[in-house]
Enzyme design. Structure first.
Site, PDB file in Angstrom:
ATOM      1  N   GLU A  10       0.866  -1.187   0.000  1.00 30.78           N
ATOM      2  CA  GLU A  10       0.000   0.000   0.000  1.00 30.78           C
ATOM      3  C   GLU A  10       0.893   1.224   0.000  1.00 30.78           C
ATOM      4  O   GLU A  10       1.933   1.248   0.682  1.00 30.78           O
ATOM      5  CB  GLU A  10      -0.901  -0.003   1.242  1.00 30.78           C
ATOM      6  CG  GLU A  10      -1.772   1.261   1.312  1.00 30.78           C
ATOM      7  CD  GLU A  10      -2.947   1.155   2.281  1.00 30.78           C
ATOM      8  OE1 GLU A  10      -2.790   0.477   3.317  1.00 30.78           O
ATOM      9  OE2 GLU A  10      -4.002   1.755   1.999  1.00 30.78           O
ATOM     10  N   ASN A  47     -12.602  -2.564   0.954  1.00 29.69           N
ATOM     11  CA  ASN A  47     -11.551  -2.803   1.963  1.00 29.69           C
ATOM     12  C   ASN A  47     -12.186  -3.104   3.305  1.00 29.69           C
ATOM     13  O   ASN A  47     -12.665  -4.202   3.519  1.00 29.69           O
ATOM     14  CB  ASN A  47     -10.597  -1.604   2.018  1.00 29.69           C
ATOM     15  CG  ASN A  47      -9.515  -1.795   3.063  1.00 29.69           C
ATOM     16  OD1 ASN A  47      -8.991  -2.886   3.207  1.00 29.69           O
ATOM     17  ND2 ASN A  47      -9.195  -0.765   3.821  1.00 29.69           N
ATOM     18  N   GLU A  48     -12.258  -2.083   4.168  1.00 27.85           N
ATOM     19  CA  GLU A  48     -12.754  -2.364   5.520  1.00 27.85           C
ATOM     20  C   GLU A  48     -14.179  -1.854   5.714  1.00 27.85           C
ATOM     21  O   GLU A  48     -14.562  -1.460   6.816  1.00 27.85           O
ATOM     22  CB  GLU A  48     -11.802  -1.753   6.554  1.00 27.85           C
ATOM     23  CG  GLU A  48     -10.492  -2.525   6.630  1.00 27.85           C
ATOM     24  CD  GLU A  48      -9.523  -2.000   7.671  1.00 27.85           C
ATOM     25  OE1 GLU A  48      -9.675  -0.834   8.098  1.00 27.85           O
ATOM     26  OE2 GLU A  48      -8.597  -2.747   8.034  1.00 27.85           O
TER      27      GLU A  48
HETATM   28  O1  AHR Z   1      -2.463  -1.044   7.158  1.00 22.96           O
HETATM   29  C1  AHR Z   1      -2.759   0.301   7.329  1.00 22.96           C
HETATM   30  C2  AHR Z   1      -4.253   0.562   7.253  1.00 22.96           C
HETATM   31  O2  AHR Z   1      -4.906  -0.190   8.236  1.00 22.96           O
HETATM   32  C3  AHR Z   1      -4.937   0.147   5.981  1.00 22.96           C
HETATM   33  O3  AHR Z   1      -4.827   1.117   4.996  1.00 22.96           O
HETATM   34  C4  AHR Z   1      -6.340  -0.051   6.407  1.00 22.96           C
HETATM   35  O4  AHR Z   1      -7.003  -0.981   5.589  1.00 22.96           O
HETATM   36  C5  AHR Z   1      -6.213  -0.538   7.820  1.00 22.96           C
HETATM   37  O5  AHR Z   1      -7.125   0.021   8.661  1.00 22.96           O
END
Ligand code: AHR
Length: 689
Positions: free
Chosen positions: A66, A388-389
């Site tokens: 990322e 994602n989350e």
């Molecule tokens: O790993 C860092 C962050 O943590 C990511 O971007 C996110 O998906 C998670 O909350």
């Protein structure tokens, strides 16, 4: 003394686990005792080498890249110039006039007749004398190595007189490191380049560009790249950092986020189409971590120089499966922003087009773009992570729409769904329930927790439903401090051991756990927002944390098939041992992984059913005197796996697991030796008495 037999694998094979107490105790032997050191009776480890279990997925151990902590721009993407295209909201960010305050010339940002409409801003420099120009500070400086060559390039046109450019690399003390000249500019935009050879090493160099007056130029896309990049590609990646990834032998690379995929708002989400094609046309985007509390980074932008093409190419280079993460029509949950359900079509279309970009024939519209970028062959994309989350019914509704279209049009692509940021809250349970009903292929769990959670969850997957979706642990990391975003987190040995303990549980449950990766991967020591991270770097060097070596030890000793392992422990108990075992089909070796997080050695007797093992065996040990020990740029291998040979091994044999250690034992069998002697090909089965 009494012994208690603990045999988790028998329940693994019999399906759904229901007896949490029994199973929870099975692997984690964590108990109280008053036995004096020295009196300790041995723990018996039994590896059923004659009862191979589930196959381990080749994607079991992967990485998650990322662009956080300057991982891409300022990190793996080797461009050394900050704001090369003058498209930052403050177009002069990263640039300054030299000499500062000089009246020997003028600089101005313009946007009339740019060299390309998609990249409207450029810099005009008019100089009266010889020593007027601009300086670029780099991304926390520029890392320059003595003897290495650097390629300067820029779009330039003459606007007054007959300009010449003097390009100078200078150290932090203004010492000249390299110099080159460019001239012959016309009134038309054109790309010019020059190669500079560095006379000295410097981690915080700057790039100065002088216009020799009286004259004037327009300049844009100002770039400086090391000639030595990963595979020596132009517009390439920093070779040492890619090597750190390569050394992990990742089975897959998840990309590009995380939070970065979601964006703070939908218009700030990651959109893969903006990251391919001509570099100058890749529209700059603010990095969502730019305003990240508690360490905002106002100069953090995404040039997308490392875009989706470069990502697929990297996966191919490393033999890793790509695993793109796509926005599901929802920005970061805290924003509350989401595309209405009847307006999801562009998001789903992005997924369909990405599949075509990766896998479609070179004659298809998106496959053609891939071919034009130099890769007519497909990239073999097999999985996509949706969102994602995100959590709650909104996410499930959107996932359902994605799944309906993608399953119909691309049944060959497996979709990975998410269950939120926490590994055990109500949102997690809700999403798991729904995804099970929807028969999701793979569910991705995240866990950013303290070491105690990881030790306590080493048996987590022993009790998972074997008939439901497969599992990915697509973001995990042990945090030494409480709270999700704590800048005091340290990547110490205790964190690494707790992750290793957790990973023995992933490995034992390879029948349902098919992918896992730590997060985040990279952090620049001068520009990070989030800790802990797997790899830290500055402009010249990098080091792996103890967690990095845990990942590497699992991945490089991954094996092909799970072997059931059970423990017989003396009562009362004195020890905590976390263990898994696999067989490597290529070498016919039995590989045992064990974590002893306690301050005393754990004495064991290891039985291997009827397998005949042969000396010597190999032990790879990661340990250090204190749980708080760490690595650093100054001491990158303070904690480092050390290999040794063990002689006189025959089953059963005694082994003492060192205090505060993670150990990998590679045990040769007679088949290994026969294979070595006769150069027999792989896949020789283990021989039994
Ligand atoms: O790993 C860092 C962050 O943590 C990511 O971007 C996110 O998906 C998670 O909350």
């Amino acid at each position: 003394m009494n012994k208690r037999v603990q045999s988790p694998e028998s329940t693994v094979q019999s399906g759904i686990r229901t007896n949490l107490n029994t199973v929870g105790l099975a692997i984690v032997i964590l108990l109280m005792s008053s036995l004096a050191c020295g009196d300790v009776e041995k723990v018996t480890v039994t590896v059923q080498a004659d009862k191979p279990g589930a196959k381990i997925s080749p994607t079991m151990w992967g990485v998650f890249f990322e662009d956080i902590n300057f991982a891409a721009d300022g990190g793996v993407y080797a461009e050394l110039v900050k704001n090369r295209s003058f498209e930052f909201p403050n177009p002069m960010m990263g640039w300054s006039k030299i000499p500062s305050g000089s009246t020997l010339g003028m600089i101005e940002i313009l946007d009339r007749n740019p060299f390309i409409d998609a990249n409207p801003h450029y810099l005009r420099i008019k100089a009266d004398g010889k020593d007027f120009g601009v300086s670029n500070e780099g991304l926390r400086g520029m890392g320059i190595r003595a003897g290495d060559k650097y390629v300067f390039s820029a779009q330039v046109r003459a606007v007054q007189g007959q300009p010449a450019l003097r390009i100078v690399l200078v150290g932090s003390d203004e010492r000249k490191l390299a110099e080159a000249k460019l001239d012959g500019f016309t009134k038309q935009w054109k790309k010019y380049s020059a190669t500079l050879c560095a006379a000295a090493t410097e981690s915080k160099a700057r790039l100065n560009i002088y216009v020799e007056g009286p004259s004037g130029i327009d300049i844009d896309m100002v770039s400086l790249f090391p000639e030595k990049t990963w595979k020596n590609r132009p517009n390439g990646l920093r070779a040492d950092l890619v090597q750190m990834i390569a050394d992990l032998k990742p089975g897959f690379i998840k990309f590009p986020g995380g939070f970065l995929t979601e964006g703070r708002r939908l218009d700030n989400r990651y959109q893969w189409k903006a990251t391919i094609g001509d570099l100058a046309e890749r529209k700059l985007m603010i990095n969502a971590f730019n305003e990240f509390r508690p360490r905002p980074t106002p100069d953090y932008f995404q040039s997308y120089g490392l875009g989706f093409f470069e990502y697929f190419q990297l996966c191919e280079d490393l033999g890793a499966e790509p695993q793109p993460v796509l926005n599901c029509g929802m920005a970061a949950q805290f924003s509350g922003q989401m595309a209405p359900l009847d307006q999801l079509e562009p998001y789903i279309q992005d997924a369909l087009d990405l599949i075509e970009f990766a896998n479609g024939p070179a004659t298809s519209p998106w496959g053609k773009k891939r071919a034009e970028m130099g890769h007519p062959q497909p990239f073999d994309l097999k999985t996509i992570r949706v969102g994602n989350e995100q959590v709650g019914p909104h996410y499930i509704e959107r996932y359902e729409q994605f799944a309906r279209v993608l399953k119909a049009k691309h049944p060959e692509i497996k979709l990975i769904a998410g269950v939120g940021p926490e590994p055990d809250d109500d949102r997690f349970k809700f999403a798991w329930g729904k995804l099970r009903e929807l028969k999701a292929a793979i569910v991705d769990e995240h866990a950013h927790k303290q070491p105690g959670w990881f030790f306590g969850n080493a048996a987590r997957f022993d009790r998972y439903d074997r008939k439901g979706p497969k599992v990915m642990t697509g973001e995990y990391a042990a945090h030494s401090e409480p709270g999700l975003i704590n800048p005091n987190n340290r990547s110490n040995l205790e964190c690494a051991l707790s992750e290793a303990a957790f990973m023995t549980g992933l490995e034992r449950n390879a029948d349902i756990v098919v992918m896992s990766c730590y997060a985040p991967l990279f952090a620049h020591v001068d520009a990070w927002q989030w800790t802990p991270d797997l790899i830290w770097f500055d402009n010249l060097n990098a080091y792996g944390t103890p967690s990095y070596y845990v990942q590497q030890m699992f991945s490089c000793n991954g094996g092909d098939v799970v072997l059931p392992v059970s423990l017989q422990v003396p009562e009362p108990h004195t020890q905590r041992l976390y263990i898994s075992a696999v067989c490597d089909n290529m070498t016919s070796e039995i590989i045992i992984k064990a974590v002893n997080p306690t301050k005393n050695p754990i004495e064991t007797q290891i039985n291997l059913s009827r397998a005949r093992v042969a000396s010597p065996a190999k032990a790879i040990i990661l340990t250090s005197p204190k749980l708080t020990d760490e690595n650093s740029l100054e001491a990158p291998k303070n904690i480092f796996p050390v290999e040794g040979m063990i002689q006189n091994v025959s089953a059963p044999f005694n082994y003492s697991f060192r205090p505060y250690s993670f150990t990998v034992l590679r045990l040769s069998t007679e088949s290994t030796q026969a294979r070595r002697a006769a150069r027999i090909d792989p896949m020789v089965a283990l021989r039994y008495e």
